[in-house]
Design an enzyme around this catalytic site. Structure first.
Site, PDB file in Angstrom:
ATOM      1  N   ASP A 449      19.082 -48.817   0.396  1.00 48.76           N
ATOM      2  CA  ASP A 449      19.829 -48.964  -0.851  1.00 48.76           C
ATOM      3  C   ASP A 449      21.251 -49.473  -0.579  1.00 48.76           C
ATOM      4  O   ASP A 449      21.742 -49.439   0.541  1.00 48.76           O
ATOM      5  CB  ASP A 449      19.879 -47.605  -1.552  1.00 48.76           C
ATOM      6  CG  ASP A 449      20.050 -47.715  -3.053  1.00 48.76           C
ATOM      7  OD1 ASP A 449      20.304 -48.825  -3.552  1.00 48.76           O
ATOM      8  OD2 ASP A 449      19.915 -46.673  -3.738  1.00 48.76           O
ATOM      9  N   ASP A 509      18.947 -48.531 -12.865  1.00 47.75           N
ATOM     10  CA  ASP A 509      18.371 -47.188 -12.811  1.00 47.75           C
ATOM     11  C   ASP A 509      17.770 -46.777 -14.158  1.00 47.75           C
ATOM     12  O   ASP A 509      18.366 -47.004 -15.213  1.00 47.75           O
ATOM     13  CB  ASP A 509      19.448 -46.166 -12.445  1.00 47.75           C
ATOM     14  CG  ASP A 509      19.766 -46.183 -10.965  1.00 47.75           C
ATOM     15  OD1 ASP A 509      19.282 -47.091 -10.264  1.00 47.75           O
ATOM     16  OD2 ASP A 509      20.502 -45.295 -10.510  1.00 47.75           O
TER      17      ASP A 509
END
Length: 940
Positions: A449, A509
């Site tokens: 990430d 997200d």
């Protein structure tokens, strides 16, 4: 509008194989596309065959190179002779003719390579610029497609839709309409669609190993349907020594009547030109890896979107045990531990909430029959970490030679910096780290990430481009993981990740709310063409818990299932009611084909900062300059409140980008407007926009709407587009009105950041192909808060308008009747309907099943009709314990007589033509069964 083009050129053919100096325009074509080279302007133009005529697609294109410390160089401005050379060539796309145009200027030696492919409407383009000076070049941007000045990109109409791609995983992707006011920038690729004339043009880079590549358009000249366009390849901080050259990445320009076909083919070409890496995800056409440790499309459980950083061994084990009990048989394969286990960013051993450590936990996961996954932010280094304390010289610095800070995060360990992946020591550290994660600790899958960190140009140890630096780090991670571990990229620059990772997060997200789902749907649709071409798309996690309604949870589950993209669940399994767990089972395993978002290229919806009648046409634009002030007082909602001392702020903009750095908490916006004279009275709708994180909105002192929940019960709703209804009596029709917005931001950039409403595809079409039959599973979606009608046509689904089809709807468990040419369905707000559509045959067949949202694609392994015995033989696999139903279509002329099954089966008549078989499945994963029929009015 058709544009007559008169080209005052004397045209001749390129015939010589050796470089030849030219003084007059020359041309070559493949019967579908034509290139014209003009040695005087040092530009080239591209024409598309339309019937018996040639249409100008691109006129007057050149190449230019911008620098960080001097004026730009432009090929069209060079005083230099032009030579050309033509050769036959062959590459991954096909064969054709390659034309190289060279010009030797006093400072730069230029070369433009143009490739025309045989029997394809595709042009390949690349360029080089050689440094002929005695000084080092410090280039900033390379424009290999530079269409300005008198040049243009021309369309047949002025109704043109543009597919806009974002820079990295979380960047916004969209479909916009070209207009006379706005510039548009798309990274890596873009596509233009003219729906009125069934024409699309794709411009995309098929390699991205040198630069961060993008395409920018000017506003459109609406009377001519023309724009100017430029590709930009960001090269900083690359250096080009004397005698060396800047070499571009490779671009293609492709035409197709179907925009979706054009995008899908581009995805396939990306894989063809990608680095050949031995790894689990390797589509056809590339060498295969030594063996995949994960399913081709992962399905698993992730800790982040319920627990966030507050995870522990106990929370992982609780969900592991429930997953083994309730979801493993359905097809769940991976348990992924996300952010929160680590000591600090850079120190990836476990903290005190995981006392037994990585190896012990991985062993627990493996013993339950699952693969183990781990989240890591590989380039991130916290100030509290041992890496920071011992190897500060490994960190990326900015142009001022100070450490480049990205943000601060308490649970990561304070201020966060990035490793410099151009350093050999860093590459070795990354390689060793991921070897330890995947070998010593035993993880089968890694999610890496915040990969954009080293891709944001800094002061690297080597004078390479930011893209080259990023790939050095990514390649080191790949070497550490080896060829049999699945790597999921996240927060990653899209282009240079292709070929190295196995999966990619393609959007922002998710969160458990309607506003948290819809942006992920947008990402799944707009980046659909990457999936199964270059990697497995990850649209982000499937959440189905409250406050999502059953209809909303079903809609998100249907997109995940039909798209065939990665399916990572992220609810606390112990908290889910039985019907939500059943819904999760219906998404597992992932079907190995993905649906197309049929209406992806749709007209954008209404933008914000407008008032519209609740019924009827027209709009009242609101100002884009509002008054703004941090703080909170309910007096600020009143029309008479004095805001003269407040500062103006532009809408849209995040308030931290507008000078309010570090502002979290409450702030207010205010603006005044008047209704135009003669406006018809009635209820109005305020199209406001998107606000990070939540708001209460007032008109003339009265609350008209709110999104999210303000403290003390703070709940974000930062992605939702606000549309609030205003009663007629609340409007001041003759005088001034005041809108006041009370906004709250819980962290990070806040405020009124967008006035663009998501335009989401309402039709997803999955083609199912089995040896015994082909059919379509079609998802219809209503993303609005009002009832909506969605119409589908056979042509949209690739079906014949001359045939008759029958359909079954999953959620309503109902026979939807015959389907011919076109049909329309009414959908409730924020809901979906999922249809299994089969050609109407003259013999019985399975129309739908209940095991999976794809209605038979996952579970129907075998189906055979015996016309002599009138028996339909079926094998169902991938079954789970509990109820399982199959819908059998019984055409006119046949009668249902019974079922022969190894498990209990009850029958229900749905209609005169449809019978429902209800099986009770125990421990059997697969059953074979038969259905007996008789001819109507006769014997069996």
């Amino acid at each position: 509008m058709k544009k007559p083009i008169i080209l005052l050129y004397l045209l001749c053919s390129i015939a010589s194989q050796a470089p030849a100096q030219i003084t007059r325009p020359v041309q070559t074509d493949n019967g579908l596309l034509k290139i014209l080279l003009d040695p005087n302007s040092k530009t080239w133009s591209l024409f598309e065959r339309q019937g018996d005529a040639w249409r100008v697609a691109i006129a007057g294109a050149t190449v230019s190179l911008a620098f960080r410390d001097r004026d730009s160089l432009i090929l069209s401005g060079e005083q230099a002779p032009v030579t050309t050379k033509t050769d036959e060539f062959s590459d991954e796309i096909g064969k054709g003719r390659r034309i190289v145009m060279r010009a030797e200027g006093p400072e730069a030696g230029w070369a433009i390579t143009l490739d025309l492919y045989d029997n394809k409407k595709i042009l390949g383009l690349s360029a080089t610029a050689a440094n002929k000076t005695s000084s080092e070049w410090r280039p900033s941007r390379f424009h290999i497609l530079d269409v300005g000045g008198a040049g243009y990109l021309g369309f047949d109409t002025n109704r043109v839709l543009m597919h806009v791609n974002g820079y990295q995983s979380w960047s916004n992707c969209d479909v916009v309409r070209l207009d006379s006011a706005n510039r548009n920038t798309s990274y890596w690729s873009t596509l233009f669609d003219e729906p009125e004339v069934y024409s699309s043009l794709l411009i995309g880079f098929v390699t991205n190993s040198l630069a961060t590549n993008s395409i920018t358009t000017t506003p459109m000249a609406m009377e001519t349907g023309q724009i100017q366009i430029s590709s930009t390849s960001e090269l900083s901080p690359l250096a080009i020594p004397p005698g060396s050259e800047a070499r571009s990445d490779r671009m293609i320009i492709a035409f197709d009547a179907s925009p979706l076909d054009n995008l899908q083919r581009y995805g396939e070409y990306l894989q063809m030109f990608a680095p050949s890496v031995n790894k689990p995800f390797t589509p056809a056409g590339k060498s295969t890896g030594s063996g995949a440790a994960t399913p081709r499309v992962p399905a698993g459980w992730c800790s982040w979107y319920y627990y966030y950083q507050h995870i522990s061994e106990d929370s992982i084990l609780e969900n592991l045990n429930l997953a083994a009990k309730d979801l493993k048989q359905a097809g769940l394969r991976t348990i992924q531990i996300d952010d929160g286990y680590q000591i600090a960013a850079g120190d990836w051993n476990t903290n005190d909430r995981f006392p037994h450590g990585h190896e012990w936990l991985v062993n627990q996961i493996h013993q339950k029959g699952f693969l183990a996954g781990l989240w890591v932010a590989p380039f991130a280094v916290a100030e509290s970490s041992s890496v920071f304390k011992e190897h500060r010289d490994w960190l990326l610095r900015d142009a001022g030679d100070t450490l480049k800070q990205f943000f601060a995060n308490d649970w990561w360990g304070g201020r966060i910096y990035s490793l410099d992946p151009t350093k050999k020591e860093v590459q070795l550290w990354l390689e060793n780290l991921f070897y330890r994660i995947t070998n010593a600790w035993g993880y089968d899958y890694v999610k890496i990430d915040f990969l954009y960190f080293p891709g944001e140009a800094g002061r690297y140890s080597r004078q390479v481009s930011a893209t080259q630096a990023y790939q050095m780090g990514l390649q080191a991670i790949r070497r550490g993981c080896g060829s049999d571990k699945f790597i999921l990229g996240c927060g990653a620059p899209i282009g240079p990740s292709i070929g190295i990772v196995d999966g990619m997060r393609i959007g922002g997200d998710v969160y458990a709310g309607w506003g948290g789902i819809t942006p992920c749907v947008k990402a799944a649709a707009t980046r659909w063409f990457y999936h199964r071409a270059v990697w497995d798309d990850d649209p982000d996690c499937l959440v189905v818990r409250d406050p999502l309604t059953v209809d909303q949870a079903r809609a998100w589950a249907a997109v995940v299932s039909l798209s065939g993209q990665m399916n990572l669940l992220s609810d606390r399994l112990a908290s889910l009611p039985a019907d939500r767990v059943d819904l999760l089972r219906m998404t597992l395993p992932v079907y190995d084909r993905g649906a197309r978002p049929v209406d992806l290229l749709s007209e954008p919806k209404e933008s914000g900062l407008t008032l519209r009648p609740a019924e009827g046409d027209g709009s009242i634009p609101l100002p884009d300059q509002w008054m703004f002030s941090p703080g909170d007082s309910m007096a600020r909602k009143d029309p008479g409140f004095d805001d003269a001392q407040w500062k103006e702020i532009s809408i849209p903009s995040r308030w931290e980008d507008a000078g309010y750095t570090g502002l979290d908490g409450f702030a207010w916006y205010r603006v005044k407007f008047s209704v135009p004279a003669g406006w018809k009275h009635g209820p109005m709708k305020l199209y406001l926009g998107r606000i990070d994180d939540c708001d209460e909105t007032y008109l003339n002192g009265t609350l008209v709407g709110k999104s999210g929940t303000l403290p003390p019960g703070y709940v974000t709703d930062w992605t939702s587009f606000r549309i609030y209804t205003i009663p007629e009596a609340l409007m001041n029709w003759e005088g001034e009105n005041t809108i006041a917005v009370r906004a709250y931001d819980g962290g990070g950039p806040g405020g009124f950041y967008s006035i663009r409403q998501l335009t989401l595809p309402s039709i997803w079409n999955l083609g199912v192909e089995k040896e015994f039959e082909k059919w379509n599973v079609v998802g219809l979606f209503n993303w609005s808060n009002d009832e909506s009608d969605v119409a589908i046509e056979t042509a949209q689904l690739g079906l014949s308008p001359a045939k008759t089809y029958v359909a079954y709807e999953l959620w309503g468990d109902r026979y939807a009747g015959e389907f011919r040419n076109k049909s329309s369905y009414r959908l409730k707000p924020t809901s979906s309907q999922i249809f299994s559509i089969h050609e109407k045959l003259k013999r019985p067949f399975i129309l739908s099943t209940s095991r999976h949202i794809t209605q038979g694609a996952v579970d129907l392994a075998y189906e055979e009709w015996n016309p002599s015995t009138h028996i339909l033989s079926v094998t169902s696999g991938n079954l789970v314990a509990g109820a399982y139903s199959a819908i059998v279509f019984v055409p006119q002329g046949f009668e249902f007589k019974g079922v022969v099954s190894p498990v209990r089966c009850d029958t229900t008549s749905v209609s005169g033509e449809v019978v429902k078989l209800n099986f009770t499945i125990g421990k059997k994963n697969s059953i074979s069964w038969k259905v007996r029929f008789a001819q109507a009015g006769g014997g069996e």
